[in-house]
Every structure is written in structure tokens, then in C-alpha cells.
Design a protein around this motif. Structure first.
Motif, PDB file in Angstrom:
ATOM      1  N   GLY A  38     -10.491   6.376  -5.518  1.00 12.05           N
ATOM      2  CA  GLY A  38     -10.634   5.098  -4.835  1.00 12.05           C
ATOM      3  C   GLY A  38      -9.585   4.187  -5.403  1.00 12.05           C
ATOM      4  N   GLY A  39      -9.601   2.965  -4.938  1.00 12.07           N
ATOM      5  CA  GLY A  39      -8.627   1.990  -5.411  1.00 12.07           C
ATOM      6  C   GLY A  39      -8.732   1.757  -6.902  1.00 12.07           C
ATOM      7  N   ALA A  40      -9.955   1.763  -7.412  1.00 13.98           N
ATOM      8  CA  ALA A  40     -10.141   1.513  -8.847  1.00 13.98           C
ATOM      9  C   ALA A  40      -9.414   2.578  -9.664  1.00 13.98           C
ATOM     10  N   ASN A  83      -5.605   2.216  -9.388  1.00 15.20           N
ATOM     11  CA  ASN A  83      -5.124   1.168 -10.290  1.00 15.20           C
ATOM     12  C   ASN A  83      -5.045   1.683 -11.733  1.00 15.20           C
ATOM     13  N   HIS A 110      -9.045  -7.669  -8.824  1.00 17.52           N
ATOM     14  CA  HIS A 110     -10.224  -6.793  -8.795  1.00 17.52           C
ATOM     15  C   HIS A 110     -10.648  -6.382 -10.209  1.00 17.52           C
ATOM     16  N   SER A 133     -11.443  -3.762 -11.415  1.00 15.42           N
ATOM     17  CA  SER A 133     -11.011  -2.431 -11.837  1.00 15.42           C
ATOM     18  C   SER A 133      -9.815  -2.477 -12.786  1.00 15.42           C
ATOM     19  N   THR A 137      -1.889  -8.757  -6.737  1.00 18.05           N
ATOM     20  CA  THR A 137      -2.828  -8.308  -5.716  1.00 18.05           C
ATOM     21  C   THR A 137      -2.320  -8.694  -4.328  1.00 18.05           C
ATOM     22  N   GLY A 156      -3.865  -9.024  -1.064  1.00 19.56           N
ATOM     23  CA  GLY A 156      -5.168  -9.061  -0.410  1.00 19.56           C
ATOM     24  C   GLY A 156      -6.263  -9.030  -1.458  1.00 19.56           C
ATOM     25  N   THR A 191      -9.883  -9.413  -3.134  1.00 22.62           N
ATOM     26  CA  THR A 191     -11.141  -8.935  -2.566  1.00 22.62           C
ATOM     27  C   THR A 191     -11.971 -10.072  -1.958  1.00 22.62           C
ATOM     28  N   ASP A 216      -1.656  -4.141  -6.333  1.00 17.61           N
ATOM     29  CA  ASP A 216      -2.957  -3.652  -5.898  1.00 17.61           C
ATOM     30  C   ASP A 216      -3.154  -4.077  -4.446  1.00 17.61           C
ATOM     31  N   ALA A 257      -5.099  -2.378  -2.409  1.00 18.67           N
ATOM     32  CA  ALA A 257      -6.260  -1.603  -1.948  1.00 18.67           C
ATOM     33  C   ALA A 257      -6.795  -2.196  -0.640  1.00 18.67           C
ATOM     34  N   TRP A 258      -6.896  -3.496  -0.621  1.00 22.31           N
ATOM     35  CA  TRP A 258      -7.465  -4.158   0.555  1.00 22.31           C
ATOM     36  C   TRP A 258      -6.375  -4.569   1.543  1.00 22.31           C
ATOM     37  N   ASN A 270      -5.574   1.589   0.092  1.00 22.01           N
ATOM     38  CA  ASN A 270      -6.822   2.259   0.460  1.00 22.01           C
ATOM     39  C   ASN A 270      -6.975   2.413   1.970  1.00 22.01           C
ATOM     40  N   HIS A 322      -9.161   3.885   3.256  1.00 23.39           N
ATOM     41  CA  HIS A 322     -10.600   3.887   3.555  1.00 23.39           C
ATOM     42  C   HIS A 322     -11.190   2.471   3.707  1.00 23.39           C
ATOM     43  N   LYS A 323     -10.367   1.471   3.551  1.00 18.13           N
ATOM     44  CA  LYS A 323     -10.893   0.126   3.805  1.00 18.13           C
ATOM     45  C   LYS A 323     -10.476  -0.352   5.198  1.00 18.13           C
TER      46      LYS A 323
HETATM   47  C1  PLP Z   1     -11.897  -2.558  -3.108  1.00 14.66           C
HETATM   48  C2  PLP Z   1     -10.802  -2.917  -4.033  1.00 14.66           C
HETATM   49  C3  PLP Z   1     -10.492  -2.090  -5.114  1.00 14.66           C
HETATM   50  C4  PLP Z   1     -11.313  -0.875  -5.466  1.00 14.66           C
HETATM   51  O1  PLP Z   1     -11.232   0.092  -4.503  1.00 14.66           O
HETATM   52  P1  PLP Z   1     -12.299   1.282  -4.488  1.00 14.66           P
HETATM   53  O2  PLP Z   1     -11.756   2.203  -3.475  1.00 14.66           O
HETATM   54  O3  PLP Z   1     -13.588   0.671  -4.097  1.00 14.66           O
HETATM   55  O4  PLP Z   1     -12.355   1.852  -5.854  1.00 14.66           O
HETATM   56  C5  PLP Z   1      -9.411  -2.433  -5.899  1.00 14.66           C
HETATM   57  N1  PLP Z   1      -8.697  -3.533  -5.646  1.00 14.66           N
HETATM   58  C6  PLP Z   1      -8.964  -4.371  -4.623  1.00 14.66           C
HETATM   59  C7  PLP Z   1      -8.129  -5.575  -4.395  1.00 14.66           C
HETATM   60  C8  PLP Z   1     -10.056  -4.098  -3.788  1.00 14.66           C
HETATM   61  O5  PLP Z   1     -10.358  -4.941  -2.793  1.00 14.66           O
END
Ligand code: PLP
Length: 375
Positions: free
Chosen positions: A32-34, A37, A72, A74, A125, A127, A129, A154, A156-157, A183, A185-186
């Protein structure tokens, strides 16, 4: 089969979307994103101190990583897991809209050096969270280059906005990063889990993580092993999570993803336009959101007429959790809420499902008012 999948992904995939990047590994992992990272932090540390792989943290000076106070969790979690420690993650101030303030980043890097720490990693970052804010990547890239620090983004979002010709400018400067988390998946509705780590330097991931187990990673296999990502990962056995993205990409095309993303942003803009001047609503930050995060308070009539002060804050703090609980009881909708800094609980409506409609947004507003007006 999987070699073909990966080869196609290399050819038609991320490289064409993210100019200048090489997809080194992690699209193919069950992550996942965590975790992406954390991989980025692992790589940054290895790049500066390759001896860490054999000799561990005891052989290193004290490190410092930098990320914004809205980043995030993470990033801190990764620092804890890697033995760097959460105290070595230094939080940089954000502006009113939640974007990292570059001058504060630089001030903290200089300050850390003066205290004898070694800055090795900046995570911007794209985007955030909660606010959906995009840190100013160009200014951050300049600072990273000046101080010789690894720049991670990051995304991810927010990384998926690169698929949209209309919105990708929000990530200007990302092409200068050393690594990026993304990600699918988001925002792109790929079923969980599917996260990619994009790394600029080819071969680094391999050097950092390989253990060359001779029973798995033979060099004399009958197929091209250059796509074999196995020894780049920390995991041994893994899902082929990239397959879901590959299949969706083949089916929809980049234009399909673009339409999906543009639609979500259009829906969130519609929500923002509807509530920004509507009686009983207050926005958490000024101006149009950059991502699909619409952050707002709903003020029931009884709170609307109260004077600003502690009592009003205390009452307002309880509104979002009660409305959310009622939403769940009725089973009609769900919107998340949270406090942030000194701001009491507010709603954060995030749209990542392109099947949502303008009527759904209208319904959401009516439902919040129906469930919250007596509070
Ligand atoms: C959701 C998110 C993550 C973590 O992603 P996961 O796939 O849930 O582990 C990391 N960074 C940001 C900015 C996020 O929004």
C-alpha cells in the motif's frame, strides 16, 4: 504470462505518464502507500549510507527526515520501523490551505544540520489525505537539490491526477523527485491493494534489497530476468497486484482513467459550489479544493446563532460524529470526519467513485441537514 504483463506495463504504462521516471519495482507488489513510502525512505538511507545494509544503524550518524505537519502518518511509521525513530521526522509548517511552506522546510534543514543531524529525506505530499493539498514541488525540489537531500513525493492520493490533462499541473515539479508513491487503488478504483513506487535511479532498488537467494533468483533462467522484480522487494511471496491495473488500463486506456478522474473532481467542485455560501455551512479552508476533498462544518440552527467561543467550539465538535453515527444507523450514506490541528471535528467528503452522480451530492446535503438539524 507475468513477464509479458510486466513488459507491457513498462512499455505502455507509467513511463509515458510520468516523463523521466523508470518504473523500478513496486507496482507489482502487494503493498500500500504506507509501505511504498517506507521503501522510499529505505532507498534514500541506502543511497547516502550503503553500509547500513550490512552494518545497521549503529554505523550511521543521526539522520533527519522532513515532511509537512499534514503529511500521512506512514512517514513516521516508516521511520519507526526502519530504526530511524519518529523523533527524527521533523514536521514542516503548512499554510492555511495545508501546503508545505518551503522557507520553513529550508530553515529546519539548516537547523538540523547545525544540531549535528544529517538530513537525508524530504517527503512532499501531492494530495494530502485530509485537505487534498498539493505541496509546492518545484520550490521543494530546489531546496532538496541545494542541500543534497533525497526528494520523495507521496502521491498516494493525488498522484493519479497525472492521468488528467486538466489537473496534472498540480504536480508540476514531480519530474524532479527521486521517488514517488502512487496508489491506483485509491483515485483510480483499482481493487485493493495496488500501490506503485516509482524510483528514478535504476538498479538502486536491487542493490538495496537483494539477497540473491540462489534457489529463486538464478541468472540463467530460460526467460529475460530483467523484469524479475522478486529480489527488489522485502517480501518473498507476493500477489500480482499489478495485473488488476494492467487489465483496467488496457480496457479503459489513459483517456478512460482521465475521464474518471475529471468526473470525480467535477463532482467535488459541484459539492463545494453548492455548500460554500449555503446557510449552515462553513468551509474549513478558503478557496476551491485542489483535489476531491471538500472539508466543511455543518452548523445546526442552534449553533448558528451562538457567539464564537469555547462553548460553540465544544458543541460543534460533537456534531459531525453524531451525524455520521446517524448516517450509519440509517444506512444511507457515510462521510468521514476528523479534527485537524486546532480545528474541531469537520466533515471531509472525498469522491473517488466515478459512478457517483450530481443527484447523489444533492442527496448528501439533504441528508446531512435532515440528520443534523435538531443538534
Ligand atoms: C492513503 C495514503 C497513504 C497510505 O496508503 P495505503 O495504501 O493506505 O497504505 C499514504 N499517503 C497518503 C497521502 C495517503 O492519502
Amino acid at each position: 504470462m507475468s513477464t509479458t504483463v510486466l513488459a507491457t506495463f513498462y512499455r505502455c504504462g507509467v513511463e509515458s505518464v510520468l516523463t523521466g521516471f523508470t518504473v523500478v519495482l513496486l507496482p507489482f507488489c502487494s503493498l500500500g502507500g504506507a509501505i511504498s513510502n517506507m521503501y522510499a525512505m529505505l532507498l534514500a538511507r541506502f543511497k547516502m549510507f550503503p553500509e547500513v545494509k550490512e552494518r545497521g544503524m549503529a554505523s550511521l550518524p543521526r539522520l533527519a527526515a522532513f515532511t509537512s505537519e499534514h503529511s500521512h502518518f506512514s512517514i513516521k511509521k516508516g521511520a519507526a520501523a526502519l530504526g530511524i525513530g519518529t523523533e527524527s521526522v521533523i514536521c514542516v509548517k503548512v499554510d492555511e490551505r495545508g501546503k508545505m511552506i518551503p522557507s520553513d522546510l529550508e530553515r529546519r534543514i539548516v537547523d538540523a544540520k547545525q544540531r549535528g543531524l544529517v538530513p537525508f529525506f524530504v517527503s512532499a505530499t501531492a494530495g494530502t489525505t485530509v485537505y487534498g493539498a498539493f505541496d509546492p514541488l518545484i520550490a521543494i525540489a530546489d531546496i532538496c537539490r541545494k542541500h543534497g537531500v533525497w526528494m520523495h513525493v507521496d502521491g498516494a492520493w493525488g498522484g493519479s491526477l497525472l492521468m488528467s490533462r486538466k489537473h496534472r499541473w498540480k504536480l508540476n515539479g514531480v519530474e524532479r523527485a527521486n521517488s514517488m508513491t502512487w496508489n491506483p487503488h485509491k483515485m483510480m478504483s483499482v481493487p485493493l491493494q495496488c500501490s506503485a513506487l516509482l524510483v528514478r535511479e535504476e538498479g538502486l532498488m536491487q542493490k538495496c534489497n537483494q539477497m540473491q537467494a540462489s534457489y529463486l533468483f538464478q541468472e540463467d533462467k530460460q526467460y529475460d530476468v530483467s523484469y524479475d522484480t522478486g529480489d527488489k522487494a522485502i517480501q518473498c511471496g507476493r500477489h500480482v497486484d499489478i495485473f488488476k491495473l494492467w487489465l483496467m488500463w488496457r480496457a479503459k486506456g489513459t483517456v478512460g482513467f482521465e475521464a474518471q478522474i475529471d468526473k470525480c473532481l467535477e463532482l467535488s467542485e459541484y459539492l463545494y459550489d453548492k455548500i460554500k455560501d449555503r446557510e449552515g455551512y462553513e468551509m474549513v479552508f478558503n478557496g476551491k479544493p485542489q483535489h476531491t476533498n471538500v472539508c466543511f462544518w455543518y452548523l445546526p440552527p442552534a449553533i448558528r446563532c451562538m457567539e464564537d467561543g469555547e462553548e460553540r467550539r465544544r458543541r460543534l465538535h460533537k456534531v459531525a460524529p453524531i451525524i455520521k453515527a446517524r448516517m450509519m444507523e440509517y444506512g444511507t450514506t457515510m462521510v468521514s470526519y476528523q479534527p485537524q490541528g486546532n480545528k474541531v471535528n469537520f466533515f471531509r467528503m472525498v469522491i473517488s467513485n466515478p459512478a457517483a452522480t450530481f443527484e447523489d451530492i444533492n442527496f448528501l446535503i439533504e441528508e446531512i441537514e435532515r440528520l443534523g438539524q435538531d443538534l
